[in-house]
Scaffold this motif. Structure first.
Motif, PDB file in Angstrom:
ATOM      1  N   GLY A  95      46.986  20.727 -51.477  1.00  0.00           N
ATOM      2  CA  GLY A  95      45.947  21.493 -50.802  1.00  0.00           C
ATOM      3  C   GLY A  95      44.578  20.849 -50.951  1.00  0.00           C
ATOM      4  N   GLY A  96      44.259  20.389 -52.174  1.00  0.00           N
ATOM      5  CA  GLY A  96      42.997  19.698 -52.398  1.00  0.00           C
ATOM      6  C   GLY A  96      42.903  18.433 -51.568  1.00  0.00           C
ATOM      7  N   PHE A  97      44.006  17.686 -51.491  1.00  0.00           N
ATOM      8  CA  PHE A  97      44.037  16.466 -50.686  1.00  0.00           C
ATOM      9  C   PHE A  97      43.762  16.782 -49.222  1.00  0.00           C
ATOM     10  N   VAL A  98      44.390  17.832 -48.706  1.00  0.00           N
ATOM     11  CA  VAL A  98      44.228  18.193 -47.295  1.00  0.00           C
ATOM     12  C   VAL A  98      42.772  18.534 -46.986  1.00  0.00           C
ATOM     13  N   VAL A  99      42.138  19.324 -47.860  1.00  0.00           N
ATOM     14  CA  VAL A  99      40.736  19.699 -47.636  1.00  0.00           C
ATOM     15  C   VAL A  99      39.837  18.465 -47.660  1.00  0.00           C
ATOM     16  N   GLY A 100      40.042  17.597 -48.660  1.00  0.00           N
ATOM     17  CA  GLY A 100      39.237  16.379 -48.730  1.00  0.00           C
ATOM     18  C   GLY A 100      39.460  15.477 -47.533  1.00  0.00           C
ATOM     19  N   PHE A 101      40.702  15.333 -47.112  1.00  0.00           N
ATOM     20  CA  PHE A 101      41.048  14.494 -45.968  1.00  0.00           C
ATOM     21  C   PHE A 101      40.387  15.022 -44.695  1.00  0.00           C
ATOM     22  N   VAL A 102      40.529  16.322 -44.465  1.00  0.00           N
ATOM     23  CA  VAL A 102      39.962  16.919 -43.251  1.00  0.00           C
ATOM     24  C   VAL A 102      38.444  16.833 -43.273  1.00  0.00           C
ATOM     25  N   SER A 103      37.841  17.092 -44.435  1.00  0.00           N
ATOM     26  CA  SER A 103      36.384  17.013 -44.551  1.00  0.00           C
ATOM     27  C   SER A 103      35.882  15.611 -44.223  1.00  0.00           C
ATOM     28  N   SER A 104      36.589  14.587 -44.705  1.00  0.00           N
ATOM     29  CA  SER A 104      36.196  13.214 -44.434  1.00  0.00           C
ATOM     30  C   SER A 104      36.345  12.878 -42.952  1.00  0.00           C
TER      31      SER A 104
ATOM     32  N   LEU B   5      32.282  10.004 -57.745  1.00  0.00           N
ATOM     33  CA  LEU B   5      31.150  10.589 -57.034  1.00  0.00           C
ATOM     34  C   LEU B   5      29.843   9.880 -57.374  1.00  0.00           C
ATOM     35  N   VAL B   6      29.663   9.539 -58.656  1.00  0.00           N
ATOM     36  CA  VAL B   6      28.429   8.871 -59.066  1.00  0.00           C
ATOM     37  C   VAL B   6      28.342   7.476 -58.457  1.00  0.00           C
ATOM     38  N   VAL B   7      29.458   6.767 -58.372  1.00  0.00           N
ATOM     39  CA  VAL B   7      29.445   5.454 -57.739  1.00  0.00           C
ATOM     40  C   VAL B   7      29.049   5.587 -56.269  1.00  0.00           C
ATOM     41  N   GLN B   8      29.528   6.652 -55.609  1.00  0.00           N
ATOM     42  CA  GLN B   8      29.193   6.873 -54.196  1.00  0.00           C
ATOM     43  C   GLN B   8      27.706   7.152 -54.011  1.00  0.00           C
ATOM     44  N   THR B   9      27.166   8.052 -54.847  1.00  0.00           N
ATOM     45  CA  THR B   9      25.808   8.544 -54.614  1.00  0.00           C
ATOM     46  C   THR B   9      24.760   7.862 -55.485  1.00  0.00           C
ATOM     47  N   GLY B  10      25.151   7.435 -56.691  1.00  0.00           N
ATOM     48  CA  GLY B  10      24.198   6.846 -57.623  1.00  0.00           C
ATOM     49  C   GLY B  10      23.187   7.836 -58.160  1.00  0.00           C
ATOM     50  N   ALA B  11      23.443   9.127 -57.994  1.00  0.00           N
ATOM     51  CA  ALA B  11      22.475  10.147 -58.396  1.00  0.00           C
ATOM     52  C   ALA B  11      23.200  11.394 -58.894  1.00  0.00           C
ATOM     53  N   VAL B  12      22.526  12.138 -59.764  1.00  0.00           N
ATOM     54  CA  VAL B  12      23.093  13.376 -60.284  1.00  0.00           C
ATOM     55  C   VAL B  12      21.985  14.395 -60.469  1.00  0.00           C
ATOM     56  N   SER B  13      22.301  15.654 -60.191  1.00  0.00           N
ATOM     57  CA  SER B  13      21.373  16.766 -60.354  1.00  0.00           C
ATOM     58  C   SER B  13      22.123  17.913 -61.021  1.00  0.00           C
ATOM     59  N   PRO B  14      21.434  18.982 -61.427  1.00  0.00           N
ATOM     60  CA  PRO B  14      22.116  20.087 -62.125  1.00  0.00           C
ATOM     61  C   PRO B  14      23.240  20.742 -61.328  1.00  0.00           C
ATOM     62  N   THR B  15      23.205  20.667 -60.004  1.00  0.00           N
ATOM     63  CA  THR B  15      24.258  21.281 -59.178  1.00  0.00           C
ATOM     64  C   THR B  15      25.232  20.236 -58.627  1.00  0.00           C
ATOM     65  N   PHE B  16      25.297  19.095 -59.268  1.00  0.00           N
ATOM     66  CA  PHE B  16      26.077  17.950 -58.792  1.00  0.00           C
ATOM     67  C   PHE B  16      27.536  18.315 -58.502  1.00  0.00           C
ATOM     68  N   GLY B  17      28.170  19.074 -59.384  1.00  0.00           N
ATOM     69  CA  GLY B  17      29.606  19.322 -59.264  1.00  0.00           C
ATOM     70  C   GLY B  17      29.989  20.556 -58.489  1.00  0.00           C
ATOM     71  N   VAL B  18      29.007  21.293 -57.965  1.00  0.00           N
ATOM     72  CA  VAL B  18      29.310  22.577 -57.331  1.00  0.00           C
ATOM     73  C   VAL B  18      30.106  22.394 -56.043  1.00  0.00           C
ATOM     74  N   ASN B  19      29.650  21.518 -55.166  1.00  0.00           N
ATOM     75  CA  ASN B  19      30.269  21.382 -53.847  1.00  0.00           C
ATOM     76  C   ASN B  19      31.738  20.970 -53.929  1.00  0.00           C
ATOM     77  N   ILE B  20      32.035  19.946 -54.721  1.00  0.00           N
ATOM     78  CA  ILE B  20      33.421  19.488 -54.784  1.00  0.00           C
ATOM     79  C   ILE B  20      34.300  20.526 -55.473  1.00  0.00           C
ATOM     80  N   THR B  21      33.743  21.287 -56.417  1.00  0.00           N
ATOM     81  CA  THR B  21      34.536  22.314 -57.090  1.00  0.00           C
ATOM     82  C   THR B  21      34.917  23.427 -56.128  1.00  0.00           C
ATOM     83  N   VAL B  22      33.964  23.864 -55.309  1.00  0.00           N
ATOM     84  CA  VAL B  22      34.248  24.922 -54.343  1.00  0.00           C
ATOM     85  C   VAL B  22      35.307  24.465 -53.347  1.00  0.00           C
ATOM     86  N   LEU B  23      35.143  23.255 -52.805  1.00  0.00           N
ATOM     87  CA  LEU B  23      36.105  22.757 -51.823  1.00  0.00           C
ATOM     88  C   LEU B  23      37.469  22.479 -52.451  1.00  0.00           C
TER      89      LEU B  23
END
Length: 292
Positions: free
Chosen positions: A240-249, A203-221
């Motif tokens: 199940g995690g793969f399917v959600v990530g795949f569909v989201s992308s 995730l950090v390589v993708q965005t190059g940035a981090v904030s206090p809520t950085f991990g919330v979105n991926i954890t929920v999904l």
């Protein structure tokens, strides 16, 4: 273009699958849906951003150490003392820890986004068979596959791994047969911390940035993915995690520009329908096991 989008979707699915696996490991043993897993991802991300200039090896080692240590501290300081609590109490406790750690990150690191060029070489694209593919997508797929293979071998071919599986199937009976509860639970938290560091890196390589809520979105999904796959079984949670990530992308790539920001709403709608039709998960037969 279609092939490139497909590879990106597989990469995102693999990443969400790793996150779902980290959540599923802990749930399997403790019946704890750990929302604070997002903050474990976040501490690894902060470590990477703040230490990358020290060198890749040192930064990655520190990120893994930080996430594993935080996971073990949460297990020892909070969840070990709540081991006999019911699932709803554990869930509320993990919510509270999540918000508490976010406030701690705000105090320690500030509200502003921290940025750094982490592994910038992975942001470039390579041409494979006439198709340009981002290096990060390929690396994510390979690393996720290797981690899943290693963990599969560990769980099925080592004494500790078999103990983890036994505890996940029937915790009370496993304890009666000599499985050391503290050791097994600490091990699952430690492994989930290491998986969180891998997720944070991608995730950090993708965005190059981090904030206090950085991990919330991926954890929920990832948690949603684990539930629809069948969080009671590790393999089902990963799928199940793969399917959600795949569909989201896929939705990100093909939804119209004025609708793409609402892609998660489409994901949640599908999840609700699935859970209404099959509450135990798509890949699990019968009801989810309750901890004895």
């Amino acid at each position: 273009m279609i092939i490139q989008g497909l590879i990106d979707a597989i990469s995102t699915g693999a990443l969400y699958g790793l996150a779902a696996l980290g959540i599923g490991l802990v749930f399997g043993v403790m019946r704890l849906a750990n929302f604070a897993h997002g903050e474990i991802i976040t501490i690894a991300a902060y470590t990477l951003v703040l230490t990358w200039h020290w060198g890749a090896v040192i930064s990655l080692a520190l990120a893994i150490a930080a996430s594993v240590l935080l996971a073990l501290v949460l297990e020892f300081a909070v969840f070990r003392r709540m081991r006999r609590a019911d699932a709803s109490t554990l869930l509320i406790a993990s919510f509270g820890l999540s918000f508490l750690l976010q406030r701690v990150y705000e105090i320690v690191f500030g509200n502003n986004v921290r940025t750094a060029a982490v592994a910038p070489g992975l942001a470039r694209s390579v041409e494979i068979g006439g198709v340009r593919v981002q290096m990060l997508s390929l690396v994510t797929i390979v690393v996720a596959g290797l981690l899943l293979l290693v963990l599969h071998q560990f769980l099925n071919r080592s004494s500790l791994g078999l103990q983890v599986q036994a505890a996940s199937t029937d915790f009370a009976t496993a304890r009666l047969l000599g499985v050391r509860a503290n050791k097994v639970i600490a091990l699952t938290f430690g492994i989930s911390g290491a998986l969180a560091a891998a997720v944070a890196f991608a995730l950090v390589v993708q965005t190059g940035a981090v904030s206090p809520t950085f991990g919330v979105n991926i954890t929920v999904l990832a948690l949603i993915g684990a539930v629809i796959g069948g969080i009671d079984k590790l393999g089902s949670a990963v799928v199940g995690g793969f399917v959600v990530g795949f569909v989201s992308s896929i939705l990100t790539s093909y939804l119209p520009g004025d609708v793409v920001n609402f892609r998660n709403a489409f994901v949640f709608a599908v999840v609700m329908v699935i859970l209404i039709l099959k509450p135990s998960g798509l890949l699990v037969r019968g009801p989810v096991l309750e901890r004895a």
